[in-house]
Design a protein around this motif. Sequence first.
Motif, PDB file in Angstrom:
ATOM      1  N   PHE A 104      13.239   7.176   3.923  1.00  0.00           N
ATOM      2  CA  PHE A 104      12.064   6.921   4.762  1.00  0.00           C
ATOM      3  C   PHE A 104      12.282   5.687   5.646  1.00  0.00           C
ATOM      4  CE2 PHE A 104       7.895   5.197   5.789  1.00  0.00           C
ATOM      5  CZ  PHE A 104       7.239   6.338   6.230  1.00  0.00           C
ATOM      6  N   PRO A 105      11.949   5.783   6.945  1.00  0.00           N
ATOM      7  CA  PRO A 105      12.097   4.629   7.852  1.00  0.00           C
ATOM      8  C   PRO A 105      10.967   3.626   7.642  1.00  0.00           C
ATOM      9  CG  PRO A 105      11.209   6.503   9.054  1.00  0.00           C
ATOM     10  CD  PRO A 105      11.497   6.995   7.661  1.00  0.00           C
ATOM     11  N   VAL A 106      11.195   2.650   6.803  1.00  0.00           N
ATOM     12  CA  VAL A 106      10.161   1.677   6.427  1.00  0.00           C
ATOM     13  C   VAL A 106       9.663   0.898   7.645  1.00  0.00           C
ATOM     14  CG1 VAL A 106       9.653  -0.296   4.932  1.00  0.00           C
ATOM     15  CG2 VAL A 106      11.209   1.485   4.153  1.00  0.00           C
ATOM     16  N   GLU A 107      10.481   0.775   8.674  1.00  0.00           N
ATOM     17  CA  GLU A 107      10.117  -0.003   9.853  1.00  0.00           C
ATOM     18  C   GLU A 107       8.865   0.520  10.551  1.00  0.00           C
ATOM     19  OE1 GLU A 107      13.055   1.217   9.215  1.00  0.00           O
ATOM     20  OE2 GLU A 107      14.377  -0.518   8.967  1.00  0.00           O
ATOM     21  N   GLU A 122       0.829  -1.211   0.000  1.00  0.00           N
ATOM     22  CA  GLU A 122       0.000   0.000   0.000  1.00  0.00           C
ATOM     23  C   GLU A 122       0.860   1.256   0.000  1.00  0.00           C
ATOM     24  OE1 GLU A 122      -3.461   2.124   2.741  1.00  0.00           O
ATOM     25  OE2 GLU A 122      -2.919   0.025   3.076  1.00  0.00           O
ATOM     26  N   TYR A 123       1.951   1.221   0.743  1.00  0.00           N
ATOM     27  CA  TYR A 123       2.837   2.386   0.832  1.00  0.00           C
ATOM     28  C   TYR A 123       4.147   2.126   0.081  1.00  0.00           C
ATOM     29  CZ  TYR A 123      -0.196   4.386   4.415  1.00  0.00           C
ATOM     30  OH  TYR A 123      -1.259   4.926   5.088  1.00  0.00           O
ATOM     31  N   SER A 124       4.035   1.490  -1.065  1.00  0.00           N
ATOM     32  CA  SER A 124       5.236   1.135  -1.831  1.00  0.00           C
ATOM     33  C   SER A 124       6.025   2.370  -2.245  1.00  0.00           C
ATOM     34  CB  SER A 124       4.848   0.322  -3.068  1.00  0.00           C
ATOM     35  OG  SER A 124       3.962   1.056  -3.895  1.00  0.00           O
ATOM     36  N   TYR A 125       5.326   3.492  -2.465  1.00  0.00           N
ATOM     37  CA  TYR A 125       6.025   4.714  -2.867  1.00  0.00           C
ATOM     38  C   TYR A 125       6.906   5.249  -1.743  1.00  0.00           C
ATOM     39  CZ  TYR A 125       2.171   6.903  -0.278  1.00  0.00           C
ATOM     40  OH  TYR A 125       1.264   7.261   0.688  1.00  0.00           O
ATOM     41  N   LEU A 126       6.565   4.923  -0.488  1.00  0.00           N
ATOM     42  CA  LEU A 126       7.417   5.322   0.629  1.00  0.00           C
ATOM     43  C   LEU A 126       8.570   4.343   0.825  1.00  0.00           C
ATOM     44  CD1 LEU A 126       4.757   6.438   3.291  1.00  0.00           C
ATOM     45  CD2 LEU A 126       6.198   7.896   1.856  1.00  0.00           C
ATOM     46  N   VAL A 127       8.290   3.057   0.542  1.00  0.00           N
ATOM     47  CA  VAL A 127       9.333   2.034   0.678  1.00  0.00           C
ATOM     48  C   VAL A 127      10.486   2.323  -0.269  1.00  0.00           C
ATOM     49  CG1 VAL A 127       9.856  -0.423   0.462  1.00  0.00           C
ATOM     50  CG2 VAL A 127       7.653   0.297   1.406  1.00  0.00           C
ATOM     51  N   SER A 172      12.508  -2.645  -1.844  1.00  0.00           N
ATOM     52  CA  SER A 172      12.286  -1.645  -2.894  1.00  0.00           C
ATOM     53  C   SER A 172      12.495  -2.239  -4.283  1.00  0.00           C
ATOM     54  CB  SER A 172      13.220  -0.443  -2.693  1.00  0.00           C
ATOM     55  OG  SER A 172      14.563  -0.870  -2.679  1.00  0.00           O
ATOM     56  N   ASP A 173      13.419  -3.201  -4.405  1.00  0.00           N
ATOM     57  CA  ASP A 173      13.678  -3.832  -5.703  1.00  0.00           C
ATOM     58  C   ASP A 173      12.461  -4.643  -6.164  1.00  0.00           C
ATOM     59  OD1 ASP A 173      16.230  -2.791  -5.709  1.00  0.00           O
ATOM     60  OD2 ASP A 173      17.101  -4.564  -4.749  1.00  0.00           O
ATOM     61  N   VAL A 174      11.843  -5.365  -5.265  1.00  0.00           N
ATOM     62  CA  VAL A 174      10.701  -6.213  -5.618  1.00  0.00           C
ATOM     63  C   VAL A 174       9.455  -5.373  -5.854  1.00  0.00           C
ATOM     64  CG1 VAL A 174       9.226  -8.100  -4.838  1.00  0.00           C
ATOM     65  CG2 VAL A 174      11.671  -8.137  -4.332  1.00  0.00           C
ATOM     66  N   LEU A 175       9.263  -4.344  -5.025  1.00  0.00           N
ATOM     67  CA  LEU A 175       8.072  -3.494  -5.160  1.00  0.00           C
ATOM     68  C   LEU A 175       8.197  -2.568  -6.382  1.00  0.00           C
ATOM     69  CD1 LEU A 175       7.460  -2.561  -1.430  1.00  0.00           C
ATOM     70  CD2 LEU A 175       6.021  -4.012  -2.855  1.00  0.00           C
TER      71      LEU A 175
END
Length: 270
Positions: free
Chosen positions: A107-110, A97-102, A267-270
Amino acid sequence: MNYVLSLVKEIITKRKLIWDLAKADFRKRFVGSYFGIVWMFIQPIVTVLIYALIFGEYGFKSAPPVPAPYVLWLVPGIVPWFFFSEALNTGTGCLQEYSYLVKKVVFPVEVLPLIKLLSCALVHGFFILIMFGVNLCYGWWPMVTWVQVLYYSFAASMLALGISYFTCSVNVFFKDMAQIVSICLQFGMWLVPIMYDESMFTSRAPWLASLFKINPFYYIVVGYRDSMLTGNWFWERPKLTLYYWVVTAAVLLIGLKMFKRLRPHLSDVL
């Protein structure tokens, strides 16, 4: 342990960002909906009414193990389950859902699973107020132990967060994880004595009492009922409390470890 300390530090540092994103996520659910926030309550309330009619006075006439109407016994069991299941479902898909942030390096994905958890907690807060209101409508005056609901809500949050870290990271690489979580939650609801009294089974097979308690969410359900109906405190169940937090800590550590391991490839997969 370093994973947990790192997460706590990240939460403290980014607390304003986390809170703002959680509020935005909460509002986003009802954008474009005519009735808005009303939809948030309709399905859970209808579910409670159906179970109350089927298992309560007009159906199987299940007798709760406390001197209270069935609905007063049902609500403290099902309200935390609504919270837990929603937090786990939404948390599992949060990275997509938040792939653009990942994909943003800074951005702290955690914190993404935590944002979903806080968004669900806002909804849960409304249901806690409804739960209090139902008790008052039935003439049950407030007890000091009602405040203990906050402790059990926090306990359920930590368990949901730990599982979410595992499922959301795996879900990026194994898309079936979301369906597996959904199916497990459907079965899981019946593995906890929410709609029924466990004595229905333990009276015939006493060994099942220990089996029920293996499920960590059993602690949350009985804790809500202790708080709302019987007036017992969590320290009156020392073994169950210790078991719950040991299991939850292990789940959180495993979930964070899996998340950290897969983090560089998200990020590579998304």
